[in-house]
Design a protein around this motif. Sequence first.
Motif: not given
Length: 86
Positions: A3-32
Amino acid sequence: MSDDENLSIYDEIEIEDMTFDEALQLYHYPCPCGDRFQIALDDLRDEQDIAVCPSCSLMIRVIFDLDDLPKPPPSGDSAAPIPVAA
């Protein structure tokens, strides 16, 4: 993973570059598009590595190591395994 092979991935991001929201238990990263890619901590623990933007069709692959994820909070007695005789 076919299934992953059929996805169109914009970029690969290291988790260290993402922001963790402890309250929501989500990692997020700015989208263009102006919104943010997001992925739940539980999804990462389930070895899912695709973060999606809720406002557009872009997706990123999150590069991470399971051992480096925040540990789940200790739970009460209700989550303790109960022995069952078979």
